[in-house]
Write an enzyme that holds these catalytic residues in place. Structure first.
Site, PDB file in Angstrom:
ATOM      1  N   CYS A   1       0.842  -1.202   0.000  1.00  0.00           N
ATOM      2  CA  CYS A   1       0.000   0.000   0.000  1.00  0.00           C
ATOM      3  C   CYS A   1       0.873   1.246   0.000  1.00  0.00           C
ATOM      4  CB  CYS A   1      -0.905   0.017   1.229  1.00  0.00           C
ATOM      5  SG  CYS A   1      -1.928  -1.451   1.446  1.00  0.00           S
TER       6      CYS A   1
ATOM      7  N   CYS B   1      -8.079  -0.499  -4.845  1.00  0.00           N
ATOM      8  CA  CYS B   1      -6.625  -0.361  -4.729  1.00  0.00           C
ATOM      9  C   CYS B   1      -5.912  -1.700  -4.922  1.00  0.00           C
ATOM     10  CB  CYS B   1      -6.247   0.261  -3.387  1.00  0.00           C
ATOM     11  SG  CYS B   1      -6.527   2.056  -3.336  1.00  0.00           S
TER      12      CYS B   1
HETATM   13  C1  HEC Z   1      -0.751   1.511  -7.572  1.00  0.00           C
HETATM   14  C2  HEC Z   1      -0.941   2.548  -6.584  1.00  0.00           C
HETATM   15  C3  HEC Z   1      -1.809   2.228  -5.384  1.00  0.00           C
HETATM   16  C4  HEC Z   1      -1.612   1.243  -4.451  1.00  0.00           C
HETATM   17  C5  HEC Z   1      -0.511   0.220  -4.395  1.00  0.00           C
HETATM   18  C6  HEC Z   1      -2.664   1.424  -3.486  1.00  0.00           C
HETATM   19  N1  HEC Z   1      -3.457   2.470  -3.805  1.00  0.00           N
HETATM   20 FE1  HEC Z   1      -4.856   3.343  -2.612  1.00  0.00          FE
HETATM   21  N2  HEC Z   1      -5.263   4.690  -4.076  1.00  0.00           N
HETATM   22  C7  HEC Z   1      -4.621   4.771  -5.289  1.00  0.00           C
HETATM   23  C8  HEC Z   1      -5.199   5.853  -6.058  1.00  0.00           C
HETATM   24  C9  HEC Z   1      -4.780   6.269  -7.465  1.00  0.00           C
HETATM   25  C10 HEC Z   1      -6.212   6.418  -5.253  1.00  0.00           C
HETATM   26  C11 HEC Z   1      -7.117   7.628  -5.583  1.00  0.00           C
HETATM   27  C12 HEC Z   1      -6.310   8.908  -5.416  1.00  0.00           C
HETATM   28  C13 HEC Z   1      -5.732   9.010  -4.035  1.00  0.00           C
HETATM   29  O1  HEC Z   1      -6.451   9.393  -3.082  1.00  0.00           O
HETATM   30  O2  HEC Z   1      -4.557   8.631  -3.845  1.00  0.00           O
HETATM   31  C14 HEC Z   1      -6.205   5.685  -4.001  1.00  0.00           C
HETATM   32  C15 HEC Z   1      -7.027   5.972  -2.924  1.00  0.00           C
HETATM   33  C16 HEC Z   1      -6.958   5.365  -1.683  1.00  0.00           C
HETATM   34  C17 HEC Z   1      -7.709   5.748  -0.527  1.00  0.00           C
HETATM   35  C18 HEC Z   1      -8.737   6.881  -0.460  1.00  0.00           C
HETATM   36  C19 HEC Z   1      -8.096   8.184  -0.066  1.00  0.00           C
HETATM   37  C20 HEC Z   1      -9.076   9.315  -0.056  1.00  0.00           C
HETATM   38  O3  HEC Z   1      -8.776  10.341   0.595  1.00  0.00           O
HETATM   39  O4  HEC Z   1     -10.150   9.217  -0.653  1.00  0.00           O
HETATM   40  C21 HEC Z   1      -7.365   4.894   0.482  1.00  0.00           C
HETATM   41  C22 HEC Z   1      -7.908   4.901   1.894  1.00  0.00           C
HETATM   42  C23 HEC Z   1      -6.392   3.980  -0.060  1.00  0.00           C
HETATM   43  N3  HEC Z   1      -6.156   4.293  -1.365  1.00  0.00           N
HETATM   44  C24 HEC Z   1      -5.821   2.934   0.643  1.00  0.00           C
HETATM   45  C25 HEC Z   1      -4.976   1.986   0.071  1.00  0.00           C
HETATM   46  C26 HEC Z   1      -4.546   0.776   0.749  1.00  0.00           C
HETATM   47  C27 HEC Z   1      -4.916   0.385   2.155  1.00  0.00           C
HETATM   48  C28 HEC Z   1      -3.744   0.106  -0.118  1.00  0.00           C
HETATM   49  C29 HEC Z   1      -3.123  -1.269   0.054  1.00  0.00           C
HETATM   50  C30 HEC Z   1      -4.070  -2.365   0.117  1.00  0.00           C
HETATM   51  C31 HEC Z   1      -3.631   0.913  -1.314  1.00  0.00           C
HETATM   52  N4  HEC Z   1      -4.419   2.016  -1.172  1.00  0.00           N
HETATM   53  C32 HEC Z   1      -2.820   0.598  -2.387  1.00  0.00           C
HETATM   54  C33 HEC Z   1      -3.568   4.009  -5.709  1.00  0.00           C
HETATM   55  C34 HEC Z   1      -2.996   2.971  -4.982  1.00  0.00           C
END
Ligand code: HEC
Ligand code: HEC
Length: 269
Positions: A185, A230
């Protein structure tokens, strides 16, 4: 004190040493390591257009869900003929602060439960009503309504004592590389926040705005729906919504966001 002194007086040297070791063994777990020391809300990464919608309750479409949640709060459901209000009365008082401290350890269940799961516990065990599906419109409406009652209050989950092992598992999930892209993450939300990924600006992945109105989906989504997205993004196999893995992960995320104000219901693209 007196009992302890008597025990020590009667004990031999070996038993004394064992007694001391026993007394020390369960001490408080060491403080978890915080990679991001000053968390930033996802709103800092949203476009001005998106923020304008979030910051105006009349424009924010999530308030349709909030209204539905409020109606359901006052509406009897299930074989006991009771509504949420029958027991919890005025949600603006009884639910104030609840969203800020969830997920929380539930002693009767012996595990950590999310706000969604707590609503379902009340429905099934106290109202004689069926569970609502995780991420269903009805459940997101209820958690949006309950969450709103904590808006502006700092996230403040309790990870101490019996809750700690669940937190540790959530932390481990967070830090495990997965999917064809072999990413954790934090590969996106700790190592690369502030950078663009395709059309998105990567945030720190904080959970304080959920449930959130997602413009792309044109509906309110739960945190665990976002988490499935994600995990799909790294071409991994996401756990089911409502699963223990995601519950523990959500608990860890709430702690990561500790101190950030609850922004439910936020708006995201
Ligand atoms: C390949 C890149 C990537 C990975 C790896 C990733 N994410 Fe994300 N995530 C994103 C994107 C793009 C968004 C939408 C834009 C942002 O808020 O970052 C997002 C959004 C989020 C949000 C919402 C944030 C908001 O303010 O709305 C959360 C919570 C989140 N991710 C948690 C996780 C968790 C927990 C993991 C691991 C299981 C994870 N992400 C892995 C790309 C990723
Ligand atoms: C028959 C009484 C009763 C009804 C009806 C009821 N609850 Fe509860 N609820 C309780 C009790 C008692 C607790 C605290 C003990 C527990 O965790 O089960 C509780 C706890 C909660 C909590 C956690 C509060 C906290 O401070 O941690 C939430 C959230 C909640 N209920 C939501 C709801 C919702 C939403 C409904 C309607 C769908 C509802 N309840 C219906 C009795 C009820």
């Amino acid at each position: 004190m007196a009992r302890r002194a008597a025990f020590l007086a009667g004990a031999g040297a070996a038993a004394l040493a064992a007694g001391l070791a026993l007394a020390q063994a369960p001490g408080p777990a060491p403080e978890p390591h915080r990679t991001i020391t000053s968390p930033e809300s996802g709103r800092n990464y949203a476009t001005p257009e998106t923020l304008a919608i979030q910051d105006d309750d009349f424009q924010n479409p999530a308030f349709l869900w909030v209204e539905e949640g409020e109606q359901a709060w006052n509406h009897p459901a299930g074989s006991a003929g009771q509504s949420c209000a029958s027991c919890h009365q005025d949600a603006t008082a009884s639910m104030r602060g609840v969203r800020a401290r969830y997920p929380a350890y539930n002693a009767a269940k012996g595990r950590v439960v999310t706000l969604e799961q707590q609503v379902n516990i009340c429905r099934t065990e106290r109202m004689g009503a069926p569970e609502l599906r995780i991420d269903s419109r009805e459940l997101n409406a209820m958690t949006a309504f309950i969450g709103l009652q904590s808006r502006g209050m700092p996230m403040n989950v309790d990870i101490s004592g019996p809750a700690r092992p669940f937190f540790d598992r959530g932390e481990e999930f967070y830090n495990t590389r997965r999917g064809q892209l072999d990413m954790r993450c934090g590969s996106c939300h700790e190592d690369n926040y502030g950078r663009s990924l395709r059309a998105d600006l990567l945030s720190q992945g904080m959970s304080n705005g959920f449930p959130t109105y997602r413009l792309k989906e044109q509906r309110v989504i739960s945190l665990q729906f976002r988490l499935q997205g994600c995990v799909n993004d790294v071409r991994g196999e996401p756990p089911a919504m409502g699963s223990e893995e995601f519950t523990n992960l959500e608990f860890y995320l709430a702690w990561r966001a500790q101190g950030l104000p609850v922004e439910t219901p936020s708006v995201r693209r």
